[in-house]
Design a protein around this motif. Structure first.
Motif, PDB file in Angstrom:
ATOM      1  N   ARG A   1      47.976  60.891  45.568  1.00 50.79           N
ATOM      2  CA  ARG A   1      48.916  61.037  44.458  1.00 50.79           C
ATOM      3  C   ARG A   1      50.201  60.250  44.688  1.00 50.79           C
ATOM      4  O   ARG A   1      50.736  59.633  43.764  1.00 50.79           O
ATOM      5  CB  ARG A   1      49.240  62.525  44.243  1.00 50.79           C
ATOM      6  CG  ARG A   1      50.130  62.820  43.053  1.00 50.79           C
ATOM      7  CD  ARG A   1      50.400  64.314  42.903  1.00 50.79           C
ATOM      8  NE  ARG A   1      51.115  64.857  44.044  1.00 50.79           N
ATOM      9  CZ  ARG A   1      51.643  66.085  44.073  1.00 50.79           C
ATOM     10  NH1 ARG A   1      51.530  66.886  43.008  1.00 50.79           N
ATOM     11  NH2 ARG A   1      52.276  66.516  45.145  1.00 50.79           N
ATOM     12  N   LYS A   2      50.696  60.223  45.908  1.00 54.29           N
ATOM     13  CA  LYS A   2      51.948  59.514  46.212  1.00 54.29           C
ATOM     14  C   LYS A   2      51.850  58.035  45.842  1.00 54.29           C
ATOM     15  O   LYS A   2      52.747  57.476  45.211  1.00 54.29           O
ATOM     16  CB  LYS A   2      52.295  59.664  47.701  1.00 54.29           C
ATOM     17  CG  LYS A   2      52.788  61.042  48.096  1.00 54.29           C
ATOM     18  CD  LYS A   2      53.136  61.107  49.568  1.00 54.29           C
ATOM     19  CE  LYS A   2      51.905  61.003  50.443  1.00 54.29           C
ATOM     20  NZ  LYS A   2      52.206  61.276  51.872  1.00 54.29           N
ATOM     21  N   ASP A   3      50.768  57.397  46.261  1.00 53.41           N
ATOM     22  CA  ASP A   3      50.600  55.975  45.992  1.00 53.41           C
ATOM     23  C   ASP A   3      50.162  55.712  44.553  1.00 53.41           C
ATOM     24  O   ASP A   3      50.510  54.679  43.961  1.00 53.41           O
ATOM     25  CB  ASP A   3      49.585  55.367  46.957  1.00 53.41           C
ATOM     26  CG  ASP A   3      50.103  55.341  48.387  1.00 53.41           C
ATOM     27  OD1 ASP A   3      51.328  55.345  48.565  1.00 53.41           O
ATOM     28  OD2 ASP A   3      49.272  55.348  49.312  1.00 53.41           O
ATOM     29  N   TRP A   4      49.391  56.643  43.995  1.00 53.79           N
ATOM     30  CA  TRP A   4      48.843  56.426  42.662  1.00 53.79           C
ATOM     31  C   TRP A   4      49.936  56.276  41.619  1.00 53.79           C
ATOM     32  O   TRP A   4      49.915  55.344  40.820  1.00 53.79           O
ATOM     33  CB  TRP A   4      47.903  57.579  42.275  1.00 53.79           C
ATOM     34  CG  TRP A   4      47.480  57.526  40.842  1.00 53.79           C
ATOM     35  CD1 TRP A   4      47.832  58.368  39.832  1.00 53.79           C
ATOM     36  CD2 TRP A   4      46.634  56.533  40.242  1.00 53.79           C
ATOM     37  NE1 TRP A   4      47.263  57.981  38.643  1.00 53.79           N
ATOM     38  CE2 TRP A   4      46.517  56.856  38.866  1.00 53.79           C
ATOM     39  CE3 TRP A   4      45.960  55.406  40.721  1.00 53.79           C
ATOM     40  CZ2 TRP A   4      45.767  56.095  37.984  1.00 53.79           C
ATOM     41  CZ3 TRP A   4      45.208  54.655  39.835  1.00 53.79           C
ATOM     42  CH2 TRP A   4      45.112  54.997  38.491  1.00 53.79           C
ATOM     43  N   PHE A   5      50.918  57.156  41.626  1.00 57.33           N
ATOM     44  CA  PHE A   5      51.927  57.099  40.572  1.00 57.33           C
ATOM     45  C   PHE A   5      52.919  55.949  40.780  1.00 57.33           C
ATOM     46  O   PHE A   5      53.535  55.475  39.822  1.00 57.33           O
ATOM     47  CB  PHE A   5      52.634  58.446  40.423  1.00 57.33           C
ATOM     48  CG  PHE A   5      51.781  59.453  39.692  1.00 57.33           C
ATOM     49  CD1 PHE A   5      51.509  59.285  38.336  1.00 57.33           C
ATOM     50  CD2 PHE A   5      51.211  60.526  40.341  1.00 57.33           C
ATOM     51  CE1 PHE A   5      50.708  60.179  37.642  1.00 57.33           C
ATOM     52  CE2 PHE A   5      50.404  61.429  39.667  1.00 57.33           C
ATOM     53  CZ  PHE A   5      50.150  61.256  38.312  1.00 57.33           C
ATOM     54  N   THR A   6      53.037  55.483  42.009  1.00 53.41           N
ATOM     55  CA  THR A   6      53.828  54.271  42.229  1.00 53.41           C
ATOM     56  C   THR A   6      53.152  53.083  41.561  1.00 53.41           C
ATOM     57  O   THR A   6      53.788  52.277  40.865  1.00 53.41           O
ATOM     58  CB  THR A   6      53.988  53.989  43.737  1.00 53.41           C
ATOM     59  OG1 THR A   6      54.668  55.095  44.331  1.00 53.41           O
ATOM     60  CG2 THR A   6      54.786  52.718  43.975  1.00 53.41           C
ATOM     61  N   TRP A   7      51.849  52.976  41.734  1.00 48.95           N
ATOM     62  CA  TRP A   7      51.091  51.893  41.104  1.00 48.95           C
ATOM     63  C   TRP A   7      51.092  52.038  39.585  1.00 48.95           C
ATOM     64  O   TRP A   7      51.289  51.073  38.845  1.00 48.95           O
ATOM     65  CB  TRP A   7      49.664  51.871  41.640  1.00 48.95           C
ATOM     66  CG  TRP A   7      48.695  51.080  40.816  1.00 48.95           C
ATOM     67  CD1 TRP A   7      47.552  51.527  40.227  1.00 48.95           C
ATOM     68  CD2 TRP A   7      48.783  49.690  40.476  1.00 48.95           C
ATOM     69  NE1 TRP A   7      46.923  50.519  39.536  1.00 48.95           N
ATOM     70  CE2 TRP A   7      47.663  49.373  39.673  1.00 48.95           C
ATOM     71  CE3 TRP A   7      49.701  48.681  40.752  1.00 48.95           C
ATOM     72  CZ2 TRP A   7      47.434  48.100  39.154  1.00 48.95           C
ATOM     73  CZ3 TRP A   7      49.474  47.403  40.233  1.00 48.95           C
ATOM     74  CH2 TRP A   7      48.347  47.130  39.450  1.00 48.95           C
ATOM     75  N   GLU A   8      50.912  53.255  39.090  1.00 54.75           N
ATOM     76  CA  GLU A   8      50.921  53.502  37.647  1.00 54.75           C
ATOM     77  C   GLU A   8      52.243  53.059  37.017  1.00 54.75           C
ATOM     78  O   GLU A   8      52.274  52.477  35.942  1.00 54.75           O
ATOM     79  CB  GLU A   8      50.696  54.991  37.362  1.00 54.75           C
ATOM     80  CG  GLU A   8      49.270  55.440  37.453  1.00 54.75           C
ATOM     81  CD  GLU A   8      48.464  55.051  36.227  1.00 54.75           C
ATOM     82  OE1 GLU A   8      48.491  55.775  35.216  1.00 54.75           O
ATOM     83  OE2 GLU A   8      47.800  54.003  36.283  1.00 54.75           O
ATOM     84  N   GLN A   9      53.337  53.348  37.708  1.00 54.62           N
ATOM     85  CA  GLN A   9      54.654  52.998  37.183  1.00 54.62           C
ATOM     86  C   GLN A   9      54.844  51.482  37.119  1.00 54.62           C
ATOM     87  O   GLN A   9      55.379  50.949  36.146  1.00 54.62           O
ATOM     88  CB  GLN A   9      55.750  53.611  38.051  1.00 54.62           C
ATOM     89  CG  GLN A   9      57.160  53.275  37.579  1.00 54.62           C
ATOM     90  CD  GLN A   9      58.224  53.867  38.491  1.00 54.62           C
ATOM     91  OE1 GLN A   9      57.921  54.537  39.465  1.00 54.62           O
ATOM     92  NE2 GLN A   9      59.476  53.602  38.173  1.00 54.62           N
ATOM     93  N   LEU A  10      54.371  50.795  38.145  1.00 57.06           N
ATOM     94  CA  LEU A  10      54.608  49.363  38.258  1.00 57.06           C
ATOM     95  C   LEU A  10      53.968  48.577  37.120  1.00 57.06           C
ATOM     96  O   LEU A  10      54.628  47.777  36.454  1.00 57.06           O
ATOM     97  CB  LEU A  10      54.085  48.853  39.608  1.00 57.06           C
ATOM     98  CG  LEU A  10      54.334  47.380  39.909  1.00 57.06           C
ATOM     99  CD1 LEU A  10      55.811  47.123  40.113  1.00 57.06           C
ATOM    100  CD2 LEU A  10      53.532  46.958  41.138  1.00 57.06           C
ATOM    101  N   ALA A  11      52.709  48.784  36.879  1.00 50.88           N
ATOM    102  CA  ALA A  11      51.991  47.962  35.899  1.00 50.88           C
ATOM    103  C   ALA A  11      51.713  48.714  34.606  1.00 50.88           C
ATOM    104  O   ALA A  11      52.216  48.356  33.543  1.00 50.88           O
ATOM    105  CB  ALA A  11      50.689  47.455  36.515  1.00 50.88           C
TER     106      ALA A  11
END
Length: 365
Positions: A338-348
């Motif tokens: 979850r920590k990495d997933w929402f960072t990626w979701e936010q970026l692109a």
């Protein structure tokens, strides 16, 4: 030997060969009929339809040899008892949501949806490529089950309320039908959760037995008619950011199938999983416009409510992690992703979506 005699004997030989071959073919593709109990009524073509997608694919791909008969909620057992029906051998399979059974053990809910977890794409990524299916089946196997994702609704709406909910104080004493153990989180804020099967929600809301309800989203909610008795439609459903619907199979029955049938179930379940989300994404936009045209009033949960619910959820998780090793194992795996997933979701994704939403709101699309 004359030509006619040769052809006759050759034909007989061919017939004998095919007769001898038939048992081997029959053994590799035996005729099997299973029964599947759904937690959902037939009127909900999206979520109930997931089991029909599985059944149709399996029958067609096996040339009619492997049949799965689908039964709606209440036809064999009530919707919230379908997992028990598989465990006790009444049926071979069910189509349901794991969080319905969180009262047995909160670990049931983790394969489906828990408050402030992953969205639909994140859940699918975690299940199929992050070890989620395997982790969940370590738990399910102890219940005599084998599970495969069988649908996702996408992020759900926050539900229908008879009155506006502006502050945390407004939640106190509210009787709300809410699935999973989101109710346990909301109890901390004074709400009184009720677990009611889909087909029974409207009468309870109409009679005032409950003050509010959540179900899925615009398309299903319109079909169930909630807008007629509760005008305020809140969002987002923070307890179901990406709920996975599951097929639960009898582990013993699953392992007894020929390997090609086992593989077929995996393929058909994944197809049903994708198909359901696609249907909701297609049908929800038009349904939302219809609801608003019929007087539905859209409301966002306030930042105060969202933050209070997030904090309450973390308190519940801390207690469960400390007291339930199986829960902690799966929840920690979800949190790590979850920590990495929402960072990626936010970026692109988020930035692209936000721009396009802004253009849509200006009437440019």
């Amino acid at each position: 030997m004359d030509r006619r005699s040769f052809l006759t004997k050759a034909a007989l030989g061919g017939a004998a060969a095919s007769t001898l071959a038939a048992p081997a073919i029959a053994q590799s593709n035996p005729q099997i009929t299973w029964r599947l109990a759904s937690s959902f009524p037939k009127s909900l073509d999206t979520i109930y339809g997931g089991a029909e997608v599985l059944s149709k694919m399996v029958e067609e791909a096996s040339d009619g040899n492997f049949k799965i008969q689908v039964f709606a909620a209440g036809e064999i057992v009530p919707g919230l008892q379908v997992a028990d029906a598989v465990m006790n051998g009444t049926v071979e399979a069910c189509h349901t949501v794991g969080y319905y059974f969180w009262g047995k053990d909160p670990t049931w809910a983790l394969g489906a949806a828990v408050p402030f977890s992953l969205n639909a794409r994140g859940m699918n990524a975690w299940h199929y490529h992050g070890g989620g299916i395997e982790l969940y089946n370590e738990f399910l196997g102890k219940q005599g089950l084998y599970g495969l994702p069988g649908g996702n609704t996408g992020a759900q709406m926050g539900g229908w309320f008879r009155k506006e909910i502006n502050t945390v104080e407004d939640l106190k004493g509210l009787k709300m039908r809410v699935g999973g153990f989101a109710g346990k989180v909301m109890e901390k804020l004074g709400l009184v959760p009720q677990q009611i099967a889909g087909g029974d929600i409207y009468p309870a809301l109409e009679k005032g037995t409950i003050d509010a309800t959540e179900w899925v989203g615009p398309y299903d909610d319109e079909k169930l008619g909630f807008y007629k008795v509760a005008p305020y439609y809140y969002y987002p459903g923070w307890w179901e950011g990406g709920p996975t619907v599951h097929f639960f199979f009898s582990k013993e029955q699953m392992e007894g199938l020929p390997k090609q049938y086992q593989a077929l179930l995996h393929t058909a379940a994944q197809a049903a999983n994708s198909d359901m989300l696609q249907k909701y994404d297609m049908k929800n936009p038009a349904a939302l416009k219809t609801l608003v045209a019929n007087g539905t009033q859209l409301r966002a949960f306030s930042p105060e409510i969202m933050q209070a619910c997030f904090n309450a959820a973390n308190e519940v998780y801390a207690d469960m992690e400390a007291n339930n090793a199986e829960f902690a194992k799966i929840w920690n795996a979800i949190k790590d992703f979850r920590k990495d997933w929402f960072t990626w979701e936010q970026l692109a994704e988020f930035n692209y979506d936000y721009f396009m939403m802004s253009e849509a709101n200006q009437g440019k699309l």
